[in-house]
Design a protein around this motif. Sequence first.
Motif, PDB file in Angstrom:
ATOM      1  N   GLU A   1     -84.743  59.874  -4.950  1.00  0.00           N
ATOM      2  CA  GLU A   1     -85.377  60.997  -4.260  1.00  0.00           C
ATOM      3  C   GLU A   1     -85.050  60.929  -2.769  1.00  0.00           C
ATOM      4  O   GLU A   1     -85.214  59.895  -2.126  1.00  0.00           O
ATOM      5  CB  GLU A   1     -86.892  60.918  -4.443  1.00  0.00           C
ATOM      6  CG  GLU A   1     -87.621  62.195  -4.053  1.00  0.00           C
ATOM      7  CD  GLU A   1     -87.593  63.238  -5.157  1.00  0.00           C
ATOM      8  OE1 GLU A   1     -87.704  64.424  -4.827  1.00  0.00           O
ATOM      9  OE2 GLU A   1     -87.461  62.865  -6.338  1.00  0.00           O
ATOM     10  N   VAL A   2     -84.562  62.034  -2.209  1.00  0.00           N
ATOM     11  CA  VAL A   2     -84.275  62.126  -0.779  1.00  0.00           C
ATOM     12  C   VAL A   2     -85.404  62.909  -0.118  1.00  0.00           C
ATOM     13  O   VAL A   2     -85.654  64.060  -0.470  1.00  0.00           O
ATOM     14  CB  VAL A   2     -82.928  62.822  -0.523  1.00  0.00           C
ATOM     15  CG1 VAL A   2     -82.691  62.993   0.979  1.00  0.00           C
ATOM     16  CG2 VAL A   2     -81.793  62.017  -1.150  1.00  0.00           C
ATOM     17  N   PRO A   3     -86.105  62.307   0.841  1.00  0.00           N
ATOM     18  CA  PRO A   3     -87.214  63.004   1.507  1.00  0.00           C
ATOM     19  C   PRO A   3     -86.697  63.971   2.563  1.00  0.00           C
ATOM     20  O   PRO A   3     -85.490  64.186   2.707  1.00  0.00           O
ATOM     21  CB  PRO A   3     -87.999  61.857   2.143  1.00  0.00           C
ATOM     22  CG  PRO A   3     -86.955  60.818   2.438  1.00  0.00           C
ATOM     23  CD  PRO A   3     -85.939  60.930   1.319  1.00  0.00           C
ATOM     24  N   ASP A   4     -87.615  64.557   3.329  1.00  0.00           N
ATOM     25  CA  ASP A   4     -87.206  65.424   4.429  1.00  0.00           C
ATOM     26  C   ASP A   4     -86.298  64.661   5.369  1.00  0.00           C
ATOM     27  O   ASP A   4     -86.409  63.446   5.526  1.00  0.00           O
ATOM     28  CB  ASP A   4     -88.441  65.924   5.199  1.00  0.00           C
ATOM     29  CG  ASP A   4     -89.254  66.905   4.371  1.00  0.00           C
ATOM     30  OD1 ASP A   4     -88.683  67.465   3.419  1.00  0.00           O
ATOM     31  OD2 ASP A   4     -90.449  67.084   4.661  1.00  0.00           O
ATOM     32  N   TYR A   5     -85.410  65.384   6.037  1.00  0.00           N
ATOM     33  CA  TYR A   5     -84.367  64.712   6.786  1.00  0.00           C
ATOM     34  C   TYR A   5     -83.967  65.508   8.013  1.00  0.00           C
ATOM     35  O   TYR A   5     -84.311  66.673   8.175  1.00  0.00           O
ATOM     36  CB  TYR A   5     -83.148  64.521   5.888  1.00  0.00           C
ATOM     37  CG  TYR A   5     -82.311  65.780   5.708  1.00  0.00           C
ATOM     38  CD1 TYR A   5     -80.974  65.801   6.061  1.00  0.00           C
ATOM     39  CD2 TYR A   5     -82.866  66.958   5.194  1.00  0.00           C
ATOM     40  CE1 TYR A   5     -80.208  66.943   5.905  1.00  0.00           C
ATOM     41  CE2 TYR A   5     -82.112  68.095   5.039  1.00  0.00           C
ATOM     42  CZ  TYR A   5     -80.776  68.084   5.396  1.00  0.00           C
ATOM     43  OH  TYR A   5     -80.020  69.222   5.249  1.00  0.00           O
TER      44      TYR A   5
END
Length: 670
Positions: free
Chosen positions: A389-393
């Motif tokens: 999972e990639v969070p906000d960036y």
Amino acid sequence: MLTASSALMSEQRWQTGAKGSLQNLKKFNNQDFNHLRALCLSQGLLFEDATFPAHVSSIGPNLLPEDKLQQIQWKRPTELQQNPYLIMDGVSRFDIMQGEIGCCWMLAALGSLTLQKQFLENVLPKDQGFQDNYAGIFHFRFWQYGDWVDVVIDDQLPFLNGRYLSVHPRTSNEFWPSLLEKAYAKLRGSYQNLHGGYLSDALVDLTGGVQVQLSLKDPPPDLEEILKAADKSKCLIVCSTSGQLRRNIELRNGIVRGHAYTVTGTVKLRYKNGWKHIIRIWNPWGYREWKGPWSDDSPQWKYVEPKCREALLRNKDDGEFWMSCENFQEQFSWLYICNSTPTFLDFGDQHCTMWSVARHIDLWSPVLAPGRNSYSSGAVSTNPQYFFEVPDYDPKSYNVVISLMQRHAEDMQDTKTLKIGFLITMNNSKILKQNFSLSRDVTDYYILNPGTYALIPATTEDQEFEFLLRIFIKSQDYNENSNPLPRPLLPMDVPRQNQDSSYKAVFLRYAKQGSAIDASQLQQLLNEVILQDEMTSLGGRFSFDSCRGILSLMDLNSNGQLTLQEFRILWQSLAKYMDIFSKEDRNHSGFLGVSELKNAIQTAGLATNEHLLLLMTLRYGNAARRIGFSDFVCCMLRLETMTYAFQNLAEGRSQISMTPIEWLTLAMYT
């Protein structure tokens, strides 16, 4: 039947005190330094290492002509000096001078290691020397495929015609460089295997970190920022020149072709009416320096403030020199950077970032390899997948680094390096990224939008290999008071369980005399371990009958029990289906309806139709045709097993032919 080609459960072996950690080292060749030293001291003997003897076999058959191999002599530091030391006045890159063997790649990495004490202390233990408890035995630590390994050596060093065959110390009675190199030669099989190698391998072996390789002929646009971030965050940094076919050829400007160097510093200083970015570089030979702009005697230094010049300029023939970033890109071909986490990507306007890492050891089976020529979506869907999972960036910031390493056998000179790599997809759609290389370690970094991604390790060859996969994910705006970043969500993990619940620990807790699990033990295990989670427990417990069914599906030996190997396959399936179930149960009811079950089956890469869905909900669902987690596991395991059984039977044939007994055996026990 399910086979070992399915993805395997990741082992949590990086906890403090775990086997292979710095607190509980693996012993190379099962040699215990303290035990061997105590034995030698009690007997009044100097240690002689039978596993890496003072013999030409430790040198290697092809490093030198036969006549020179026979002339090699082995001498201990106590034979060379009256008062030898392991370390004098600390450890420095200037202690190292390259010998006859062309191991500049290893020494360049070692020179960088001396600048970063946090890594150096891991490699060079302090509990040894020539003054106290000397017994001719030393040990050093290296990171190998996820484990820290302790390598024991004797202190007999090779000489040819009275000169060090290998690295020699600048100070005649300081011996840490020669002994550490001998330990690394032992780890890699021979001194011959240090004659040419990969900088990236040495960096990782000395740190256990993640490395990145950057082409200076086609550099990233933010190369200077990466260099400054790497230097600021105490990374190991090395570089190399082109010319592999004509190595060690010195150019008129002082640069050596086909050679490895250490980057020892970067600085942006005031120069004339502007600013200049310069880089400090060290040659492991201990001499031969750059003669161009910003070299020791160049006129550029006249335009630098005296205090700055005095702090930076070291006008000695010690192999170290400065050059501009522009000349650096012109003269060198590759840049290698390594750290525990990818801190070299933390630059720009970022504040308080943190990297999380998930590690997985797995076995890649060629049965599911995507293929050498193309990667169809159907092929990808049947391969082991690791979700993250990639969070906000920050859209301008690299936020994901993938590192895939193939395992090399301890007898490394006979190891075949495969062309390996990985594919990245999102929402089971087309491949977004892919990277393949003929190297031990394939690493790449990305800017990915928020969301859930699937990563598929692969090889282009029909050969099984073991690999270590590491997924690094950045969290923005992390601060010391916030909660630690959770590990990326992966189907091979069961994050709801306690940290000690690896499949081996769970198996040994419930197995009969530690060797096998029967249906009643499996029932107890599943209800006590898997159903700890509230969501999975809402749909009811695992019945004894359902556990007998699960066991029969996984029982490759058909003996009514599960071995550790068979349980490992079940464990990874449980983790995978727990992840799928939680994603599809969007209202957290603990049940899947018909449409949710259909989505779950598609996510698992299996086929179905409306009639089959109806039959499955009638067989495994409740009165409302809704399926709880325990029944969902039974359903999916049977669907997956029978799907693969059919595929195996039908392979290469247009029709399947079975005897009545063969069909009944398949139908009645699986």
